[in-house]
Design an enzyme around this catalytic site. Sequence first.
Site, mmCIF file in Angstrom:
data_model
loop_
_atom_site.group_PDB
_atom_site.id
_atom_site.type_symbol
_atom_site.label_atom_id
_atom_site.label_comp_id
_atom_site.label_asym_id
_atom_site.label_seq_id
_atom_site.Cartn_x
_atom_site.Cartn_y
_atom_site.Cartn_z
ATOM 1 N N LYS A 149 0.833 -1.222 0.136
ATOM 2 C CA LYS A 149 -0.030 0.092 -0.061
ATOM 3 C C LYS A 149 0.945 1.417 -0.298
ATOM 4 O O LYS A 149 0.761 2.217 -0.722
ATOM 5 C CB LYS A 149 -1.181 -0.016 1.079
ATOM 6 C CG LYS A 149 -1.464 1.374 1.652
ATOM 7 C CD LYS A 149 -2.316 1.363 2.721
ATOM 8 C CE LYS A 149 -1.759 1.422 4.159
ATOM 9 N NZ LYS A 149 -1.391 3.028 4.384
ATOM 10 N N ASN A 150 1.883 1.404 1.053
ATOM 11 C CA ASN A 150 2.648 2.805 1.044
ATOM 12 C C ASN A 150 3.558 2.664 0.064
ATOM 13 O O ASN A 150 4.096 4.018 0.033
ATOM 14 C CB ASN A 150 3.307 2.624 2.503
ATOM 15 C CG ASN A 150 2.281 2.821 3.893
ATOM 16 O OD1 ASN A 150 1.280 3.112 3.352
ATOM 17 N ND2 ASN A 150 2.534 2.594 4.635
ATOM 18 N N CYS A 159 -5.171 13.174 12.865
ATOM 19 C CA CYS A 159 -5.042 11.723 12.741
ATOM 20 C C CYS A 159 -5.099 10.887 14.094
ATOM 21 O O CYS A 159 -4.353 11.480 14.950
ATOM 22 C CB CYS A 159 -3.802 11.581 11.629
ATOM 23 S SG CYS A 159 -3.454 9.696 11.337
ATOM 24 N N ASP A 178 4.651 0.806 12.094
ATOM 25 C CA ASP A 178 3.452 0.221 11.676
ATOM 26 C C ASP A 178 3.175 -1.394 12.048
ATOM 27 O O ASP A 178 2.169 -1.948 11.607
ATOM 28 C CB ASP A 178 3.324 0.279 10.102
ATOM 29 C CG ASP A 178 3.209 1.649 9.582
ATOM 30 O OD1 ASP A 178 2.837 2.503 10.327
ATOM 31 O OD2 ASP A 178 3.830 1.751 8.274
ATOM 32 N N ARG A 228 -4.684 10.698 4.482
ATOM 33 C CA ARG A 228 -3.436 11.500 4.574
ATOM 34 C C ARG A 228 -2.611 11.246 3.416
ATOM 35 O O ARG A 228 -1.832 12.569 3.220
ATOM 36 C CB ARG A 228 -2.981 11.334 5.961
ATOM 37 C CG ARG A 228 -3.697 11.854 7.216
ATOM 38 C CD ARG A 228 -2.909 11.749 8.218
ATOM 39 N NE ARG A 228 -1.605 12.353 8.221
ATOM 40 C CZ ARG A 228 -1.317 13.753 8.385
ATOM 41 N NH1 ARG A 228 -2.460 14.319 8.904
ATOM 42 N NH2 ARG A 228 -0.488 14.314 8.225
ATOM 43 N N ARG A 258 1.027 14.388 13.010
ATOM 44 C CA ARG A 258 1.596 14.042 11.716
ATOM 45 C C ARG A 258 1.375 15.568 10.840
ATOM 46 O O ARG A 258 0.878 15.638 9.935
ATOM 47 C CB ARG A 258 0.564 13.342 11.156
ATOM 48 C CG ARG A 258 0.481 11.840 11.938
ATOM 49 C CD ARG A 258 -0.147 10.759 10.991
ATOM 50 N NE ARG A 258 0.521 10.288 9.883
ATOM 51 C CZ ARG A 258 0.282 9.310 9.195
ATOM 52 N NH1 ARG A 258 -1.135 8.808 9.192
ATOM 53 N NH2 ARG A 258 0.958 8.975 8.160
ATOM 54 N N ARG A 298 -8.581 -0.375 4.776
ATOM 55 C CA ARG A 298 -7.608 0.688 4.272
ATOM 56 C C ARG A 298 -6.465 0.293 3.941
ATOM 57 O O ARG A 298 -5.698 0.519 3.006
ATOM 58 C CB ARG A 298 -7.423 1.767 5.209
ATOM 59 C CG ARG A 298 -8.628 2.735 5.258
ATOM 60 C CD ARG A 298 -8.077 3.910 6.235
ATOM 61 N NE ARG A 298 -6.871 4.497 5.636
ATOM 62 C CZ ARG A 298 -5.800 4.688 6.507
ATOM 63 N NH1 ARG A 298 -6.030 4.612 8.000
ATOM 64 N NH2 ARG A 298 -4.679 4.943 6.131
HETATM 65 N N1 EPU Z 1 7.014 14.484 10.501
HETATM 66 C C1 EPU Z 1 7.234 15.748 10.947
HETATM 67 N N2 EPU Z 1 7.128 16.687 9.780
HETATM 68 C C2 EPU Z 1 6.688 16.415 8.554
HETATM 69 C C3 EPU Z 1 6.601 15.060 8.289
HETATM 70 C C4 EPU Z 1 6.490 14.215 9.459
HETATM 71 O O1 EPU Z 1 7.543 16.416 12.105
HETATM 72 O O2 EPU Z 1 6.595 17.260 7.539
HETATM 73 C C5 EPU Z 1 6.765 13.622 11.574
HETATM 74 C C6 EPU Z 1 5.870 12.842 11.980
HETATM 75 O O3 EPU Z 1 4.795 13.265 12.817
HETATM 76 C C7 EPU Z 1 6.277 11.443 12.487
HETATM 77 C C8 EPU Z 1 7.509 11.224 11.765
HETATM 78 O O4 EPU Z 1 7.998 12.562 11.279
HETATM 79 O O5 EPU Z 1 6.732 11.607 13.972
HETATM 80 C C9 EPU Z 1 7.528 10.381 10.536
HETATM 81 O O6 EPU Z 1 6.624 10.687 9.586
HETATM 82 P P1 EPU Z 1 6.417 10.297 8.087
HETATM 83 O O7 EPU Z 1 6.238 11.784 7.321
HETATM 84 O O8 EPU Z 1 7.730 9.484 7.814
HETATM 85 O O9 EPU Z 1 5.308 9.459 7.847
HETATM 86 P P2 EPU Z 1 4.380 9.711 6.877
HETATM 87 O O10 EPU Z 1 5.312 9.690 5.247
HETATM 88 O O11 EPU Z 1 3.255 10.444 6.669
HETATM 89 C C10 EPU Z 1 4.393 7.111 6.358
HETATM 90 C C11 EPU Z 1 3.260 5.762 6.249
HETATM 91 C C12 EPU Z 1 3.131 5.641 7.475
HETATM 92 C C13 EPU Z 1 4.012 5.263 8.413
HETATM 93 C C14 EPU Z 1 4.933 6.185 8.413
HETATM 94 C C15 EPU Z 1 6.362 6.264 9.275
HETATM 95 C C16 EPU Z 1 2.354 6.024 4.044
HETATM 96 C C17 EPU Z 1 1.125 6.173 3.278
HETATM 97 N N3 EPU Z 1 2.287 6.150 5.207
HETATM 98 O O12 EPU Z 1 3.501 8.126 6.647
HETATM 99 O O13 EPU Z 1 2.032 4.558 7.369
HETATM 100 O O14 EPU Z 1 3.566 4.962 9.934
HETATM 101 O O15 EPU Z 1 5.458 6.414 7.086
HETATM 102 O O16 EPU Z 1 6.775 4.974 9.029
HETATM 103 O O17 EPU Z 1 3.592 5.658 3.333
HETATM 104 C C18 EPU Z 1 0.272 3.024 7.830
HETATM 105 O O18 EPU Z 1 0.382 2.483 6.822
HETATM 106 O O19 EPU Z 1 -0.644 2.362 8.745
HETATM 107 C C19 EPU Z 1 0.859 4.206 8.178
HETATM 108 C C20 EPU Z 1 0.624 5.090 9.255
#
Ligand code: EPU
Length: 433
Positions: free
Chosen positions: A22-23, A117, A317, A93, A122, A409
């Site tokens: 998915k991701n 969220c 995750d 998101r 996030r 999802r």
């Molecule tokens: N963060 C910031 N600022 C930003 C972006 C992120 O402070 O601009 C923080 C977040 O709050 C968090 C950390 O950095 O504490 C990591 O967040 P990241 O941006 O890496 O998360 P994401 O890219 O939004 C993806 C996955 C998530 C998974 C995270 C961490 C997808 C669609 N989602 O989210 O997956 O938990 O990376 O590995 O790829 C899930 O599949 O259930 C899921 C939540």
Amino acid sequence: MDAFVIHGGRRLRGRLRINGSKNAALPMMAAALMTDEPVIMRDVPDLADIRNMAKLLRSLGTVVEETGDQQRKMQVTDPTQSLAHYDIVRTMRASICVLGPALAKRGQVKVSMPGGCSIGDRPVDLHLRGLQELGAKIHLDEGYIVAQAPSSGRLKGAKIFLGGPFGSTVLGTDNVMCAAALAEGTTVIESAACEPEVVAVANMLNAMGAKVHGAGTPRITIEGVPSMHGAEVTVIPDRIEAGTYILAGAITNGDVVIDNCPIDALGAAIDRLIQVGIEIEVLDETDPMRATIRVASARRLQPIQVTTQPHPGFPTDLQAQIMALLCLCDGNSIITEKIYPDRFLHVAELLRMGANLTRTGSSVLITGVRELIGAPVMASDLRASAGLVLAGLAARGTTTVNRVYHLDRGYEKMELSLRQLGADIERVDQDAV
Ligand code: EPU
């Protein structure tokens, strides 16, 4: 609304194939916005989030077709559509990952700011900062991120540091990498996310004519190209789905063979499970991203410490799922959550099933119990729900996991996969339970 009714206590046995990730698939679909030519993706899982992304791409002037089993064809036909509406973004998101691709190709885009969220705040500040360093003008307007390229229409390569308080950002790295692929000049991303899904997006961009080097390491270098073309790509297998089914085998003292298993991306999880006492036998690793493994568990399980970290650390995750297993280990385990310090919505529900858990800040002390007891439970995020399903599979009696739409999802027909392994699990209408 659907619920799962699980009669626990059955040892899982049998064979299962892991679906596409998915991701990885979500940002890869968004990358199709970067060319006018058709992009074909294979091994796209059939999930609610994927259907939402298809809807979002359609609203951005893309024809998205199902051209075969788990195959999607995408082609932009109307690049003037540049609005990612709140109504779609609020359901997912990951919609934020259209920001970089659309801005790079169209010179402007308006994407609804993702809201709160259940697993944490996030923010997307790192995404925006990275794009600004490429020369984008960004402002917020009535809940929308409005991003504009310089007047030449092209972003400009730059040196960008993407580290934040909790490490790097996965989708932020994707956004900046995509935007830089069509920028003028060279971009270097420092403190880039190293997740396998980022590598998958980089490989796709390269298949479309981009020049991305170093994905999978903290430094990614991108030489901008003026245009990109269509491509045919295959989505990598889902390491979180694989980890979840490995844990399903483990928690039920089962004996399960898993095909298409990305062991190369599961090092930390496999290490922790071996420490617990789970037997993991690699039957075929000709391609370590598509291996065949056997998971077996018969003896008493040992307690361990788990700290979630950015890749290659233990993935957040899989935190809820391994917590379910640790509830049944002999002695005290500790889980510390370093990515989303509040991602513990499953704790209160596991307590209802007889678990012995004490949360202090971003850590949970898990004192093993002899058995979990079935109960009606409810979860408010995808992976927490998966943890509760695993607990239900091992518990004595009946567990009803409500709000299965969270699971839909991210897991394709989870009940069928688990039934294939001998679980007693049924999808029912929640209101009828
Ligand atoms: N963060 C910031 N600022 C930003 C972006 C992120 O402070 O601009 C923080 C977040 O709050 C968090 C950390 O950095 O504490 C990591 O967040 P990241 O941006 O890496 O998360 P994401 O890219 O939004 C993806 C996955 C998530 C998974 C995270 C961490 C997808 C669609 N989602 O989210 O997956 O938990 O990376 O590995 O790829 C899930 O599949 O259930 C899921 C939540």
